[in-house]
Design a protein around this motif. Structure first.
Motif, PDB file in Angstrom:
ATOM      1  N   LEU A 182       0.845  -1.194   0.000  1.00  0.00           N
ATOM      2  CA  LEU A 182       0.000   0.000   0.000  1.00  0.00           C
ATOM      3  C   LEU A 182       0.875   1.236   0.000  1.00  0.00           C
ATOM      4  CD1 LEU A 182      -3.020  -0.556   2.419  1.00  0.00           C
ATOM      5  CD2 LEU A 182      -3.062  -0.243  -0.036  1.00  0.00           C
ATOM      6  N   PRO A 183       0.484   2.256  -0.733  1.00  0.00           N
ATOM      7  CA  PRO A 183       1.305   3.471  -0.752  1.00  0.00           C
ATOM      8  C   PRO A 183       1.319   4.134   0.625  1.00  0.00           C
ATOM      9  CG  PRO A 183      -0.736   3.822  -1.962  1.00  0.00           C
ATOM     10  CD  PRO A 183      -0.687   2.375  -1.584  1.00  0.00           C
ATOM     11  N   ALA A 184       2.491   4.580   1.032  1.00  0.00           N
ATOM     12  CA  ALA A 184       2.617   5.286   2.306  1.00  0.00           C
ATOM     13  C   ALA A 184       1.980   6.659   2.175  1.00  0.00           C
ATOM     14  CB  ALA A 184       4.087   5.421   2.673  1.00  0.00           C
ATOM     15  N   ASN A 185       1.516   7.183   3.279  1.00  0.00           N
ATOM     16  CA  ASN A 185       0.926   8.513   3.267  1.00  0.00           C
ATOM     17  C   ASN A 185       2.053   9.535   3.285  1.00  0.00           C
ATOM     18  OD1 ASN A 185      -0.696  10.715   3.386  1.00  0.00           O
ATOM     19  ND2 ASN A 185      -1.596  10.234   5.365  1.00  0.00           N
ATOM     20  N   GLU A 186       2.528   9.909   2.113  1.00  0.00           N
ATOM     21  CA  GLU A 186       3.663  10.816   1.991  1.00  0.00           C
ATOM     22  C   GLU A 186       3.242  12.204   1.538  1.00  0.00           C
ATOM     23  OE1 GLU A 186       6.099   8.653  -0.736  1.00  0.00           O
ATOM     24  OE2 GLU A 186       4.461   8.351  -2.115  1.00  0.00           O
ATOM     25  N   ALA A 231      -4.565   4.886  -8.863  1.00  0.00           N
ATOM     26  CA  ALA A 231      -5.935   5.266  -8.504  1.00  0.00           C
ATOM     27  C   ALA A 231      -5.956   6.051  -7.196  1.00  0.00           C
ATOM     28  CB  ALA A 231      -6.823   4.029  -8.392  1.00  0.00           C
ATOM     29  N   VAL A 232      -5.144   5.625  -6.234  1.00  0.00           N
ATOM     30  CA  VAL A 232      -5.044   6.354  -4.961  1.00  0.00           C
ATOM     31  C   VAL A 232      -4.489   7.754  -5.201  1.00  0.00           C
ATOM     32  CG1 VAL A 232      -3.898   6.396  -2.704  1.00  0.00           C
ATOM     33  CG2 VAL A 232      -4.866   4.267  -3.573  1.00  0.00           C
ATOM     34  N   LYS A 273     -11.502   5.012 -13.049  1.00  0.00           N
ATOM     35  CA  LYS A 273     -11.035   4.269 -14.230  1.00  0.00           C
ATOM     36  C   LYS A 273      -9.747   3.492 -13.923  1.00  0.00           C
ATOM     37  CE  LYS A 273     -13.106   6.910 -17.974  1.00  0.00           C
ATOM     38  NZ  LYS A 273     -14.123   5.957 -18.312  1.00  0.00           N
ATOM     39  N   ALA A 274      -8.846   4.112 -13.178  1.00  0.00           N
ATOM     40  CA  ALA A 274      -7.604   3.421 -12.823  1.00  0.00           C
ATOM     41  C   ALA A 274      -7.903   2.231 -11.913  1.00  0.00           C
ATOM     42  CB  ALA A 274      -6.629   4.386 -12.145  1.00  0.00           C
ATOM     43  N   MET A 275      -8.848   2.400 -10.992  1.00  0.00           N
ATOM     44  CA  MET A 275      -9.205   1.286 -10.101  1.00  0.00           C
ATOM     45  C   MET A 275      -9.894   0.181 -10.904  1.00  0.00           C
ATOM     46  SD  MET A 275      -8.878   0.089  -7.104  1.00  0.00           S
ATOM     47  CE  MET A 275      -8.480   1.475  -6.047  1.00  0.00           C
ATOM     48  N   GLN A 276     -10.733   0.546 -11.867  1.00  0.00           N
ATOM     49  CA  GLN A 276     -11.363  -0.462 -12.714  1.00  0.00           C
ATOM     50  C   GLN A 276     -10.306  -1.244 -13.488  1.00  0.00           C
ATOM     51  OE1 GLN A 276     -14.004   2.053 -14.941  1.00  0.00           O
ATOM     52  NE2 GLN A 276     -15.736   1.677 -13.574  1.00  0.00           N
ATOM     53  N   ARG A 277      -9.278  -0.553 -13.930  1.00  0.00           N
ATOM     54  CA  ARG A 277      -8.189  -1.212 -14.654  1.00  0.00           C
ATOM     55  C   ARG A 277      -7.450  -2.180 -13.725  1.00  0.00           C
ATOM     56  NH1 ARG A 277      -6.473  -2.853 -19.511  1.00  0.00           N
ATOM     57  NH2 ARG A 277      -4.242  -2.649 -19.703  1.00  0.00           N
TER      58      ARG A 277
END
Length: 157
Positions: free
Chosen positions: A77-81, A120-121, A134-138
């Protein structure tokens, strides 16, 4: 957890409204007069369309949540940066920097659902909801075990 409860509550209310509208549609259809019958047919179809949209949205949300859980388990998961203002809003320059990295990461590995999830995030953080969706659908379409969405991804060249 609060988001799930709110979603369930609102979906339940929406289904109840669909039921009331469909019942009114049936009552209008039973009048036997042309104008009310036409309105009744439309009133009967609207809940069907609404239920389809609710189903699609629920399926999308569950698939996205499943990807998030899997990515969290992998530690990906991406860090909250992101830098935030004193009021808690995301700093635009910070969001642009993170977005540029996520976009480059996705361009380097376009077949990896993880990069699309992180993109997407980044879109979501930049408040670009249509592109985030759209990115999340991908990402969902690229995930190997989410067969519900494979049909749709096959149709797109």
């Amino acid at each position: 957890m609060g988001g799930k409860i709110t979603y369930f509550f609102l979906a339940t209310v929406l289904v109840l409204v669909f039921g009331v509208v469909a019942m009114e549609g049936v009552l209008l259809l039973l009048t036997g007069e042309p104008a009310p019958m036409g309105m009744g047919a439309v009133a009967f179809l609207l809940p069907c369309v609404g239920a389809w949209f609710l189903w699609q949205n629920t399926r999308f949300a569950r698939s996205a949540q499943r990807l998030a859980r899997e990515l969290e388990a992998e530690g990906g998961l991406p860090a909250n940066e992101l830098v935030r203002t004193a009021g808690g809003r995301i700093d635009r320059d910070s969001a642009d920097e993170v977005f540029a990295r996520r976009k480059a990461e996705t361009e380097d590995a376009p077949a990896d659902w993880r990069t699309w999830f992180r993109l997407a995030v980044a879109y979501h953080d930049a408040r670009d909801t249509p592109r985030a969706r759209k990115a999340m659908q991908r990402a969902i379409a690229l995930h190997p075990s989410l067969r519900l969405n494979r049909r749709r991804s096959r149709g797109r060249g």
